[in-house]
Design a protein around this motif. Structure first.
Motif: not given
Length: 415
Positions: A130, A133, A194-195, A197, A339-340
């Motif tokens: 995390v 993010q 968090v941003p 998805k 990140d993905s």
């Protein structure tokens, strides 16, 4: 890095709330680990039974790690953490109630530990992935250091406080405190943002996502080689240190002494974290694996000469090395993996690193009974160093540099 740069992540609102959540949760967990060990020994006085309870938590955790990685790459990671914190609060509260009421039996602790392990398996990849993010890339090292500072600071106080509760009012109260901290931790995550998805281009498919994670894992040499090595290191650490350690301490340095040893290890972690707030860590995996080899001396002393002063010093040095690896590993993962894919990479990392934990927890007790505590611990320390050396035979591990980041406060990565 200046102190202003080192503390910059705390000026980010989401990171600050996440930091507070980890602080509260870690305090309870550090007390609970030593309390649970001695709660089991109070019931059975058997390191074999302690290994069974520890393995009951570890096995389902390992079984669900990969699924947890998929979930964390698919859903908001803070939501995954909140739900898992509530599940941990309920299961740990039940264990505390059984111990406090005097009705605890080993099979009950095993069942509830299975629940805890399942929850941990789903949440671990989200917790590990995390941070990118919450802060910009140039703040990853100080952000990781601040989280480690919380964990390591509580590790200094937690085992000693937990041992003090054990010898004064009993193990159940430390377990009850841990249950309460899980709930508070879930509440503190509510303000974290968090941003969102990105919408998936195709329908969710767990098998496909797991296959993608495995392909990436196997195609990244430094990643899988360190993970394979840690399978062996964690087997030894879980069996020699955490399973045989409390049993030997009970007959030698005492329960409070074992708390001092664990706190000394945490002090080494803590001091190193403070240093790493200011000093940029280059060649993270080379220094990290050299640091891990420092765990062998306290295991050797535990078997050959379990005296309090020597164990405290050796554990402190081992803590220094462990924190260097922990920081280096997180930076290697967070800087080099998109990140993905990050949660799935952490899930394969955890699976490979942790899969042997229950083997160590279940086998070191019988091995010590058959061959002797000293003999088993001496062999374990030697094999531990050999594994670290074998991992460092990989050029991709030795030479992996830091990823350069722009900015006057950060030195360029080594060539």
């Amino acid at each position: 890095m200046t102190w202003s740069t080192a503390l910059a992540p705390l000026r980010n609102r989401s990171f600050a709330w996440y930091f507070a959540s980890r602080f509260v949760n870690t305090l309870g967990s550090m007390m609970a680990s030593i309390a649970l060990a001695f709660a089991v020994l109070d019931i059975t006085d058997s390191p074999v039974a302690l290994g069974q309870v520890l393995a009951a938590r570890t096995i389902p955790m390992i079984a669900l790690l990969l699924y947890g990685g998929v979930i964390a790459d698919r859903l908001p990671r803070t939501l995954v953490l909140q739900v898992s914190n509530i599940g941990s609060a309920v299961s740990q509260g039940a264990i505390a109630a059984l111990v406090l009421s005097g009705h605890a039996e080993i099979w009950m602790l095993v069942v509830l530990s299975v629940v805890q392990g399942a929850v941990s398996g789903v949440s671990f990849p989200a917790m590990a992935s995390v941070l990118p993010q919450l802060v910009p890339r140039e703040q990853l090292q100080p952000a990781n250091a601040l989280v480690s500072l919380t964990r390591n600071g509580m590790m200094v106080l937690g085992p000693t406080a937990g041992a003090l509760l054990v010898v004064t009012v009993g193990s159940g109260w430390a377990l009850a405190v841990d249950a309460a901290t899980w709930l508070v931790s879930a509440l503190l995550l509510l303000p974290v943002r968090v941003p969102p998805k990105e919408a998936a281009g195709e329908p969710a498919d767990t098998i496909r996502e797991l296959r993608e994670g495995w392909t990436f894992f196997w195609a990244t040499p430094w990643l899988w080689r360190v993970v394979v090595g840690f399978g062996g290191l964690n087997l030894i650490h879980a069996g020699a240190w955490f399973t045989l350690g409390p049993a030997i301490a009970d007959d030698t340095i005492g329960r409070q002494g074992w708390g001092f040893v664990l706190s000394a290890e945490a002090a080494g972690l803590l001091i190193t974290t403070v240093v790493l707030l200011r000093v940029r860590l280059e060649r993270p995996l080379l220094l990290g694996m050299l640091g891990m080899a420092l765990m062998a001396p306290p295991m050797l002393l535990l078997g050959v000469s379990p005296h309090l002063v020597g164990l405290v010093v050796a554990a402190f040095v081992a803590g220094v090395g462990t924190e260097v690896f922990g920081m280096g590993w997180n930076l290697a993962m967070q800087e080099n993996i998109d990140d993905s894919m990050l949660s799935r990479a952490y899930s394969y990392d955890a699976l490979g690193s942790f899969v042997a934990l229950p083997v160590g927890q279940l086998t070191f007790g019988p091995l010590a009974a058959a061959f002797g505590f000293e003999e088993v611990l001496v062999v374990a320390a030697v094999v531990y160093v050999v594994i670290c050396a074998l991992v460092l035979c990989s050029r991709s591990v030795r030479t992996l540099p830091r990823v350069p980041v722009a900015g006057p406060e950060v030195s360029p990565a080594s060539p």
